[in-house]
Design a protein around this motif. Structure first.
Motif, PDB file in Angstrom:
ATOM      1  N   TRP A  20       0.833  -1.204   0.000  1.00 33.24           N
ATOM      2  CA  TRP A  20       0.000   0.000   0.000  1.00 33.24           C
ATOM      3  C   TRP A  20       0.869   1.256   0.000  1.00 33.24           C
ATOM      4  CZ3 TRP A  20      -0.454   3.645   4.069  1.00 33.24           C
ATOM      5  CH2 TRP A  20      -1.352   4.682   3.793  1.00 33.24           C
ATOM      6  N   SER A  24       0.897   3.859  -3.029  1.00 36.06           N
ATOM      7  CA  SER A  24       0.567   5.265  -2.760  1.00 36.06           C
ATOM      8  C   SER A  24       1.575   6.185  -3.421  1.00 36.06           C
ATOM      9  CB  SER A  24       0.517   5.515  -1.254  1.00 36.06           C
ATOM     10  OG  SER A  24      -0.575   4.831  -0.667  1.00 36.06           O
ATOM     11  N   TYR A  36      -4.565  13.275  -1.978  1.00 31.53           N
ATOM     12  CA  TYR A  36      -4.581  11.874  -1.545  1.00 31.53           C
ATOM     13  C   TYR A  36      -3.441  11.620  -0.565  1.00 31.53           C
ATOM     14  CZ  TYR A  36      -3.505   6.907  -1.528  1.00 31.53           C
ATOM     15  OH  TYR A  36      -3.203   5.634  -1.127  1.00 31.53           O
ATOM     16  N   TYR A  40      -4.020  10.572   3.539  1.00 29.96           N
ATOM     17  CA  TYR A  40      -3.674   9.271   4.099  1.00 29.96           C
ATOM     18  C   TYR A  40      -2.306   9.247   4.787  1.00 29.96           C
ATOM     19  CZ  TYR A  40      -7.811   7.413   1.886  1.00 29.96           C
ATOM     20  OH  TYR A  40      -9.117   7.169   1.540  1.00 29.96           O
TER      21      TYR A  40
END
Length: 389
Positions: A20, A24, A36, A40
Motif C-alpha cells: 500500500w 501510494s 490523496y 492518508y
C-alpha cells in the motif's frame, strides 16, 4: 489489511501494508494527487512507525511471528516465518517510497528517519540473509535452506543488493528456476511440493525490472517471452494468469484466475524499462527516458500524464540508434541514450552534442553505458547516436 473486501474476512496479510505504501507513491507519481497523499499520511505514519516496528527484532529485521503474527498470510498465503528476505526487502522499498512522499509533503524529518531506517534494514539483510555459498538471498533464516524469486528480485530493485550480489542472485535464479513457461518463484520444494515448478507473474515483475536495470535486457526479454508467451499461446489466450503450475498447467486447476490484475507487471516493465519512459516527480512534472533495448530493434509508446501525452519512440539500424520524445507542456525531462560501452557521437537538431568522449554543452554528461541529455522542455526532441568505428 485483509486480502479481500469481504465482510468479516479477518485473515490479515503481513506484506500488503508495505505494498500500500509503494502503491501510494506510484499513484502520487503518476497523478500528482497531493490531496490523496496528505489525507492518508496519518495512516502512513501508523504503518511505518507503529505497526512494523512492533514486529521488528533485535537485528532490525521484520520477523514474522512476533506480536502474534505467525498465522498472518501474504500475497500467496505462504507458510513462511521468522526473518524472510521478501518482507524485509519490501520494507526497504516501502521506507524509500514513504520518504519520497514525505519530501513532497514537506515532512523532512520523517523522510530522513525512514531513509536512515531503510539503510539499517538493508545492512541487516546483507548481514543475516545473504547465502554466500549459493550466491543468493535466503528465502528465510528459519527452516530449510531455499532461495526465492520475490526476495532476491526486490533486494535488487530496492537497492539492498550491490552490483556483485545482484549479478550473483540473478545467475542463481537462472540456474535453478528457469522453466519453459517462466521462472519459478522458489528454487526447491522445501516450502511445499511443486514450489520449484510454480510461476507467479506477480513476483516475476520485479525480476524483469532487476534484469533490465542491471544490463541483462535480453534475459528479461527471454523471460517475458517464456512467461507471457505461454499464457498467450494457451487457452484462453491473451489474458494474464494468476499462476502457472508444473508443466505449464493451471496452478489451482479450475480455481485459477485466468485474468488477474497482479500478473500485468509486463506492461510497466515494457513501458518503463524497455521503452524507458517514466515520471521522476509527482504528476510527471519531471520525466526520464532511459531505454534498455537489448537486442530489440524498435519500440514506441505514449504515456498519459496530467499535462498531456508523453510520446516516445526509438529505432536501431546497424550502428545508428535514433530516439524521439514528444514532451507535454509544463514538464522538464532528460533522455539517457544507450552506448553499450562503445564510443559514440550524439547529434540533435543539426548540432553535435557528444563526440570523442566529450560534451559540447553542460546539459550533456556521460553515465555508465549512456550519454544523458537533460533540461528538455515541451515539444519534440530527436536524438541520433552513431557508433564510432
Amino acid at each position: 489489511m485483509p486480502p479481500a473486501s469481504i465482510n468479516n474476512y479477518t485473515l490479515p496479510l503481513f506484506d500488503y501494508p508495505l505494498w500500500w505504501v509503494t502503491c501510494s507513491w506510484d499513484y502520487l507519481l503518476y497523478t500528482g494527487d497531493r490531496d490523496y497523499a496528505a489525507r492518508y499520511y496519518p495512516q502512513l505514519l501508523k504503518v511505518l512507525d507503529t505497526w512494523y516496528p512492533s514486529v521488528t527484532d533485535d537485528a532490525g529485521l521484520l520477523n514474522k511471528g512476533l506480536n502474534g503474527t505467525a498465522g498472518y498470510g501474504d500475497y500467496a498465503f505462504l507458510g513462511r516465518t521468522g526473518r524472510v528476505t521478501y518482507y524485509n526487502a519490501n520494507y526497504v522499498q516501502a521506507l524509500g517510497d514513504a520518504a519520497r512522499i514525505a519530501v513532497h509533503l514537506g515532512h523532512a524529518g520523517d523522510a530522513q528517519r525512514w531513509q536512515e531506517r531503510a539503510k539499517k534494514v538493508a545492512q541487516a539483510i546483507n548481514t543475516h540473509l545473504w547465502d554466500e555459498s549459493a550466491g543468493a538471498y535466503l528465502d528465510s533464516a528459519t527452516g530449510a535452506v531455499r532461495h526465492a524469486q520475490d526476495g532476491n528480485a526486490i533486494a535488487i530493485t530496492s537497492g539492498v543488493a550491490d552490483s556483485e550480489r545482484a549479478a550473483a542472485a540473478l545467475a542463481h535464479l537462472d540456474k535453478t528456476t528457469k522453466r519453459r513457461y517462466g521462472n519459478a518463484f522458489m528454487d526447491n520444494d522445501t516450502l511445499f511440493g511443486g514450489a520449484s515448478q510454480r510461476v507467479y507473474a506477480f513476483t516475476s515483475y520485479p525480476e524483469l525490472v532487476a534484469r533490465f536495470e542491471t544490463g541483462l535486457a535480453d534475459s528479461a526479454i527471454d523471460q517475458i517471452k517464456r512467461t507471457y508467451g505461454w499464457m498467450d499461446s494457451h487457452d484462453p489466450g491473451i489474458t494474464q494468469w494468476e499462476g502457472i503450475g508444473p508443466d505449464g498447467s493451471l496452478y489451482e486447476d479450475a480455481y485459477t484466475s485466468m485474468a488477474h490484475g497482479w500478473s500485468t507487471g509486463v506492461l510497466p516493465a515494457l513501458t518503463h524499462q524497455l521503452l524507458g519512459a517514466k515520471p521522476t516527480s509527482p504528476g510527471y512534472a519531471t520525466w526520464e527516458v532511459r531505454p534498455h533495448p537489448g537486442s530489440v530493434n524498435w519500440a514506441q509508446g505514449e504515456l498519459p500524464t496530467p499535462k498531456g501525452p508523453l510520446g516516445v519512440e526509438w529505432v536501431r539500424k546497424g550502428a545508428t540508434f535514433t530516439l524521439t520524445v514528444r514532451a507535454p507542456r509544463g514538464t522538464l525531462g532528460a533522455v539517457a541514450l544507450p552506448t553499450n560501452g562503445h564510443r559514440v557521437t550524439v547529434y540533435s537538431g543539426g548540432r553535435t552534442l557528444w563526440k570523442n568522449g566529450r560534451a559540447t554543452t553542460s546539459a550533456v554528461r556521460p553515465e555508465a553505458g549512456y550519454v544523458t541529455v537533460s533540461v528538455l522542455d515541451q515539444g519534440t526532441h530527436r536524438f541520433t547516436v552513431v557508433r564510432e568505428s
